[in-house]
Design an enzyme around this catalytic site. Sequence first.
Site, mmCIF file in Angstrom:
data_model
loop_
_atom_site.group_PDB
_atom_site.id
_atom_site.type_symbol
_atom_site.label_atom_id
_atom_site.label_comp_id
_atom_site.label_asym_id
_atom_site.label_seq_id
_atom_site.Cartn_x
_atom_site.Cartn_y
_atom_site.Cartn_z
ATOM 1 N N HIS A 44 0.845 -1.202 0.000
ATOM 2 C CA HIS A 44 0.000 0.000 0.000
ATOM 3 C C HIS A 44 0.877 1.249 0.000
ATOM 4 C CE1 HIS A 44 -3.923 1.979 1.664
ATOM 5 N NE2 HIS A 44 -3.274 2.794 0.857
ATOM 6 N N ARG A 85 2.499 8.661 -6.489
ATOM 7 C CA ARG A 85 2.070 9.986 -7.010
ATOM 8 C C ARG A 85 2.316 10.214 -8.500
ATOM 9 N NH1 ARG A 85 -1.194 10.528 -2.889
ATOM 10 N NH2 ARG A 85 -0.228 11.176 -0.935
ATOM 11 N N ASN A 109 -4.588 6.247 -7.226
ATOM 12 C CA ASN A 109 -5.146 7.617 -7.173
ATOM 13 C C ASN A 109 -4.160 8.637 -7.748
ATOM 14 O OD1 ASN A 109 -3.364 7.378 -5.004
ATOM 15 N ND2 ASN A 109 -4.449 8.879 -3.763
ATOM 16 N N ASP A 152 -9.354 3.410 -3.801
ATOM 17 C CA ASP A 152 -8.446 4.036 -2.844
ATOM 18 C C ASP A 152 -9.203 4.944 -1.873
ATOM 19 O OD1 ASP A 152 -5.692 4.295 -1.961
ATOM 20 O OD2 ASP A 152 -5.952 6.385 -2.526
ATOM 21 N N HIS A 183 -10.683 1.014 1.161
ATOM 22 C CA HIS A 183 -10.488 2.115 2.107
ATOM 23 C C HIS A 183 -11.859 2.312 2.741
ATOM 24 C CE1 HIS A 183 -9.290 6.272 3.401
ATOM 25 N NE2 HIS A 183 -10.592 6.438 3.314
ATOM 26 N N ASP A 186 0.869 2.655 3.795
ATOM 27 C CA ASP A 186 0.071 3.741 3.212
ATOM 28 C C ASP A 186 0.966 4.974 3.004
ATOM 29 O OD1 ASP A 186 -1.956 5.331 2.248
ATOM 30 O OD2 ASP A 186 -2.964 5.593 4.181
ATOM 31 N N HIS A 202 3.555 14.210 0.692
ATOM 32 C CA HIS A 202 3.029 15.542 0.351
ATOM 33 C C HIS A 202 4.177 16.541 0.507
ATOM 34 C CE1 HIS A 202 -1.113 14.306 0.061
ATOM 35 N NE2 HIS A 202 -1.026 13.690 1.224
#
Lengths: 322, 425
Positions: free
Chosen positions: B60, B64, B94, B152, B179, B306, B310
Amino acid sequence: MARKDLLDIASLHREEIEFLLDQSTSFKKLFTRSVKKIPALEGKSVLMLFYEASTRTHSSFEVAAKRLSAEVTNFDVDHSSITKGESVRETIETLQAMRTDYIVVRHGHSGLPGMIARQTTASVINAGDGAHEHPTQALLDAFTIKEKFPDPRGKKVLIIGDILHSRVARSTSTLLQKLGVEVAYLGPGSLVPKYGPATIPRFTDYQAAMAWTPDIVYLLRVQMERQDVQFFPNVREYHRVYGITNSRLAEIRDRGLYIMHPGPVNRGVELCDAVMDYERSLITNQVENGISIRMAVLDWLTPGGNFRGRNRMPRGSEPTQR
Amino acid sequence: MLFLQNARIASENSPVLLESDVLIVEGIIQDIGSNLAIPKGARVIDARGRVLMPAMFDAHVHFRAPGFENKETITTGSEAAINGGITGVVMMPNTRPALDSATSVATVLDNAKRKARIPVYTSGCVTKDRQGKELAEIEGMRTLGVKMLTDDGDTTSDPAVLLRAMQYATEFGMFFASHCEVPELAGPRALNEGVMSYRLGIKGSPTCAEEIIIDRDIRLARAAGAHVHIQHVSSKLGMETIRWWKSRGDVKVTAEVAPHHLMFTDEHIGDYDTNYKMNPPLRTQADCDALLEGLIEGVFDLIATDHAPHTPFEKAQDFVTAPNGITGLDTALVSLYHHFVEPGKFGWDLVVKRYSAEPRRLMGLPVPTIEVGQQAECVLFDTEAETTFTREFMKSKSQNTPFIDQTLKGRVDLVILGPEILLER
C-alpha cells in the site's frame, strides 16, 4: 517572559487572567473622560485580518487599538489576492514582510492563528478560529460577570445552544472554570458533544438544566452557517425546546437570573424579542466591555509594556500547556 | 560472491534467530551453516549480532506518478522503499489520470521498469476515475498483471456498483482492497472524533464511519464470492468486525494495519501538527492496543505503510487545509523494531510474516526465504545501531513524517536483491 501572542484561554494561567481583568477595569475608566485616547501604542501598527464576517469583534478591536493610539490597517480579504487563489501561508509571508506589530486574526479554520504566530514576529491575537477558541470574548464575558459578581467563585453559568460549533463556549467555559465558576451545557443532543470536559454537566432538557439553579443563562447563537447537516428540525422547534420564550423569560425574571449572549442574536430563535427590554440582560455590557478587554490585551502583548501596572504582571509558573 | 558471517537469520516460521554464515553466489543463496569455509574471492561481511531477514514488501504505497511528481516519483518512492528495507511495492491508483485503464497502467508499469530498482506493482481502480459510477477497464488492466482493485481514498459509495464489480472481476482472479470510510460521517478533516477533536475545535470522524464500510464490504464480498482486503484499519471495533467475519470462515477476507496506527494516538496531534494528519485518523490508545492484539493474533494478515508523500508547502498549511497522509517507507522497519520488537511486544518472525511473506502471498508473488537455492532478497538489520531520520537520510521526495529528526533504535545496513546490493551502510 511576557507573552508574544494570545491564541487561546486553555494555556493562560489564572494570574494572567486576573491581571487582564484588572487592567480592563483601569482602561474602562478612560471611557468616561472627554479624551478617551492614550499614547500607549503610539507608533505601533495593528493589522486586522478577518477572513470571516464580524461586526462586534472587528469594530471592538479597531476602537481598542485606536484608543491606544495604534495605527490600524484593515486587510480587505474580499479585495486581496486571496480571491486570486493566494494561500494563507503566502499571505502571511507578505504580512511578515510588512513588519506589522500586531495581527488580529479571525478565520474559519481552527488552529490557523497559531500557525500565523509561528511564522511571524508580530503579536498574534486570535479573534476566533473555527470552533476552537475566541479568547477575548471569554475575557470580556468574565469581566462582565465580575462586574455583577466581584467574587464569582461558586456562581453557576448555564451555556445554552450550539456547543458543538461554538468557539465561544469552549473559551468562555474554560476561562470561567479557571475562575472557580461552575459551568453547564444545555442544547440538543446533536449539538452538545459528549466529548466535552467531564467537569461540565451536559443537559438536553431545559427543566433539568434550570433545576441545576444557574445564576446566569448564556445563550449562544445558532450557527446555521457551520452546520453541514441538519442538527435539529427547524428554528421554530429549537426556540420552543431550547430558546428563551416569553414564559421562560418570566421564570428567569422571577429567579433574578442574568442573561448573556455573544451576539449577533437570532431573534425568535435563541431569545424572544422581550429579552431586549429585560433589565438583567448583560448583552450590551458585553459589547462595551469588549473594548477595554481588547485594550488590555493589546497593551499586555506590547514588548516592553506601556500602560501603568504592566510591571505588576504576574510571573511564576509556566502557563498550563495542553 | 558475498559471504555473510555469523548473521542471525529470521524467518516467519520460528521466533528463534539461528546464527549462521550465508554464502550468496550470483544472487542465489548457495550455502548456510556454522563455520562455513570462506570461498576464495568472496566478499566477507561481518554480520555478527545483526539480523538477516527476507526483504519487506509493502502492499500500500502512493508514488504519485503520474500527476503529482512534485510529491514523489516512482524513482524516489522506490529508493525510499529500499532505504527502509523494502524490495517490492504495490502502488495505489489515485494518480492523475487515475489508473483505471490498460493504457494508464501500461504507462506506469513501463516507467517502473525503467526507473525503479525494485519491482513496482500497481493496483487498478474499481470505477472510472474513482467516481464510483462506471466500472473501470478491469479486464484490460488484468492482462497487464493487475490483481488488486480499489478506488483508494474514495470508498465506492454505491454498494450495487461494488457488488457488480466484485461479481465481474472475481472471475478474473482479482481481489478488492477497501479504504473503509463513510464520507458523510467522516468529514474532511482526518481527526478522530473524541476529546481531542472537541479540544481542537475540528469536526471529528467517528470510528463507526470505518466500521460500517468494513462490515458492508465484507458482506458484499460474501454475496459475490469475492476476496476483499480491508486496508489500514484504525479502530478497535473495526478490528473486531474483521475478526468476527474471519471466524465465520465463509468469506475470503484479508486485512492490513499501518505502523502509524499502532504507534500513535490523536493526542500526538498536540498543537495541530499536520505530520499526524492522516486518513483514517489516529485514534485512541485503546484502539492502538486492539490493533496490536489483532496483528499478533493474525486478524491483520499484513503490515502496510500507506506511504503518502506531500510537499512541505502543503503540509505547512494549517491543520484543516493540509492534506491527509504521511510517508512511511523510509521509517517502516526501524520504527517497527524500535516500538515493538526491541521492547519485546512481538518477534522478528511476526515482522517477516506480516511484512514480507503475507503481502507477497496477497499479490500471488513468490515469497523469499533465507534458504539454500533461493534468490537472495534480504535485509541485514543492525539491532544495536540507531537511525536518525534527518531530511538528508530520507529518500522519499517528501518528508511528511512524525519521525522527522527523531532517532530510533535499529538500522537497515544492507539490502540485497538477487545479484545486486541495493543499499549498503
